[in-house]
Design an enzyme around this catalytic site. Sequence first.
Site, PDB file in Angstrom:
ATOM      1  CB  THR A  15      -5.385  -9.591  14.999  1.00 39.75           C
ATOM      2  OG1 THR A  15      -5.596 -10.575  16.015  1.00 39.75           O
ATOM      3  CG2 THR A  15      -6.506  -8.573  15.009  1.00 39.75           C
TER       4      THR A  15
ATOM      5  CB  CYS B  16      15.241  -2.773   1.062  1.00 39.94           C
ATOM      6  SG  CYS B  16      13.546  -2.428   0.787  1.00 39.94           S
TER       7      CYS B  16
ATOM      8  CB  ALA C  68      -0.928  -0.007   1.215  1.00 33.40           C
ATOM      9  CG  HIS C  69       4.994   1.626   1.644  1.00 30.20           C
ATOM     10  ND1 HIS C  69       6.249   2.152   1.531  1.00 30.20           N
ATOM     11  CD2 HIS C  69       5.143   0.284   1.535  1.00 30.20           C
ATOM     12  CE1 HIS C  69       7.137   1.167   1.372  1.00 30.20           C
ATOM     13  NE2 HIS C  69       6.487   0.020   1.370  1.00 30.20           N
TER      14      HIS C  69
HETATM   15  C1  LIG Z   1       9.510  -4.321  -6.225  1.00 30.36           C
HETATM   16  C2  LIG Z   1       9.364  -4.360  -4.743  1.00 30.36           C
HETATM   17  N1  LIG Z   1       9.021  -5.515  -4.149  1.00 30.36           N
HETATM   18  C3  LIG Z   1       8.851  -5.605  -2.826  1.00 30.36           C
HETATM   19  C4  LIG Z   1       9.037  -4.524  -2.011  1.00 30.36           C
HETATM   20  C5  LIG Z   1       8.837  -4.667  -0.544  1.00 30.36           C
HETATM   21  O1  LIG Z   1       7.630  -4.069  -0.147  1.00 30.36           O
HETATM   22  P1  LIG Z   1       7.401  -3.629   1.378  1.00 30.36           P
HETATM   23  O2  LIG Z   1       8.199  -2.398   1.585  1.00 30.36           O
HETATM   24  O3  LIG Z   1       5.933  -3.378   1.469  1.00 30.36           O
HETATM   25  O4  LIG Z   1       7.819  -4.763   2.240  1.00 30.36           O
HETATM   26  C6  LIG Z   1       9.423  -3.289  -2.574  1.00 30.36           C
HETATM   27  C7  LIG Z   1       9.678  -2.114  -1.731  1.00 30.36           C
HETATM   28  O5  LIG Z   1      10.449  -1.248  -2.073  1.00 30.36           O
HETATM   29  C8  LIG Z   1       9.576  -3.212  -3.986  1.00 30.36           C
HETATM   30  O6  LIG Z   1       9.921  -2.082  -4.577  1.00 30.36           O
END
Ligand SMILES: Cc1ncc(COP(=O)(O)O)c(C=O)c1O
Length: 381
Positions: free
Chosen positions: A236, A327, A201-202
Site C-alpha cells: 500500500t 548510516c 524525500a528527506h
Molecule cells: C547518496 C545516498 N544514497 C542513498 C541514501 C539512502 O537514502 P534513505 O535514507 O532514504 O534510505 C542516502 C542517505 O543518506 C544517500 O546519501
Amino acid sequence: MPPQLVYLDYAASAPLDPEVLEVMRPYLEAAGNPSSTHAAGRFLRSAVEEARQTIADLIGAAPGEIIFTSGGTEADNHALRSAVETFSLSTILYNPTEHHAVLHTIEDLAQQGKVYAIPITIDKYGQIDLNHLEELLKAYPHSLVSVMYANNEIGTLQPVKEIAELCQRYGALYHCDTVQVMGLGWVRVDAWPVDFLAASAHKFYGPKGVGFLYRRRPIRSFITGGAQERGQRAGTENVASIVGMAFALKKAYQQKDIYLKHLSTLKAHALNLLETLLPEARINGDPTLERSHPGILNFYLPPKKADDLLLIHLDLAGVCASGTSACSSGSGHPSHVLRAIGLSPEEAVRAVRLSWGWGSEKAHLELAIQTLRQGLLSPTT
Ligand SMILES: Cc1ncc(COP(=O)(O)O)c(C=O)c1O
C-alpha cells in the site's frame, strides 16, 4: 529539534518543511486505501497519481516511469537487483565511493554469484576515471554501471552526463544515485540518458521513509505482493508522504536558483574560515565549488594536531555534524569513501563533515569551526 542546537547535518537528513507537513495532513488523517475503488480509495488514488505526475514533470519523465519507494535505499536496491534480473546482466561496473545502499547491494549480488562486480578507478577527489570506464565498457558492454551524482560524504560530483553517454554508446545500462542532488533541481532525464535513478524525500525537506525510483524501462518488482505501482512495487502506498514528497520537490525546483546561491555562499564562507582558522585542515573530496556539492564540506586535521574527540567537541557545543555518513556513523569503521580516496584508517576516523541547508547561517559555520579550533588548542586533548 531542540531550538538551541546548530544543525549542520543536512546531508544526513533535512528538517521537514512545515508547509510540507500541512499539505500531508489531510492524507495522514484520511481513511481508505488507494487501491480501493470506492470514493475514499479514489480520493487517495488521485492524490498519489497527481504526485506522480508532478514529480515526472519536474524531472522530465513520464508518470509511468516513477515508482514510489520507502526511500533512497529501497530505490537503489530495486534498481540494481531488478535490473540484473530483468535484463540478465552479469557485470556491474561501480564507483567504489557509492553509498552503502548501492555498495552492499552490489556486494550481495556478487556474493550470490549473480554478477561480476568491477570497481572503476577514481582519482584523489573520488571522481571516476572516464577512460577506465570506457576500457571496461569495451570489455563488458552489456553491463550495469552504478555511479552516483554527488557523494554524500565528501560532496564530489561525478561527470554524470559523460557517463550516461558512454553507457549509451556501449549498450550498457546506467543507474545513478541522485539522493544528494535531487533537491538542487538539477535532474532532467529528458536531457540525460540515464536508465535508473534513486531519490529520497528527506534530503529535500520532505518526510523520512519515502522516495522514488525512476526507470526508463519496466523492471521486475523485488517486493512480492499486490499489484501496486503497476506491478513493480507491491505494498500500500504511503500516500501522505508521497504527496509531501511531490510538494517538497516542486518547491525545490521552483527555488533552485536562490537555494544554490544560499548554499554556495555558505560553502565559500566555510572554505574561508577553514583557511583562516584551521589552516592545517585538509579538504576531502574536490575542493572547488564547480565540481562539488554546494552544501557539503568534509575535511580532516593531520593526526598530530587532531584527536578522536572532534565530533564530541562539536556535540558539546551544540553543533550537530557527522564524521561519516549517518548510516555508518557509530559503526566504528573508518569511512569506505575516505579510505577509497587514500586516507589511512587513522586519518579517516578524524574527518568531519559539515553540511548545510535553508536553516543554516554563516554564524553556524563560524561556531563549528571555532569550536574545532578550540578543541585542538585545548591542553586536555
Ligand atoms: C547518496 C545516498 N544514497 C542513498 C541514501 C539512502 O537514502 P534513505 O535514507 O532514504 O534510505 C542516502 C542517505 O543518506 C544517500 O546519501
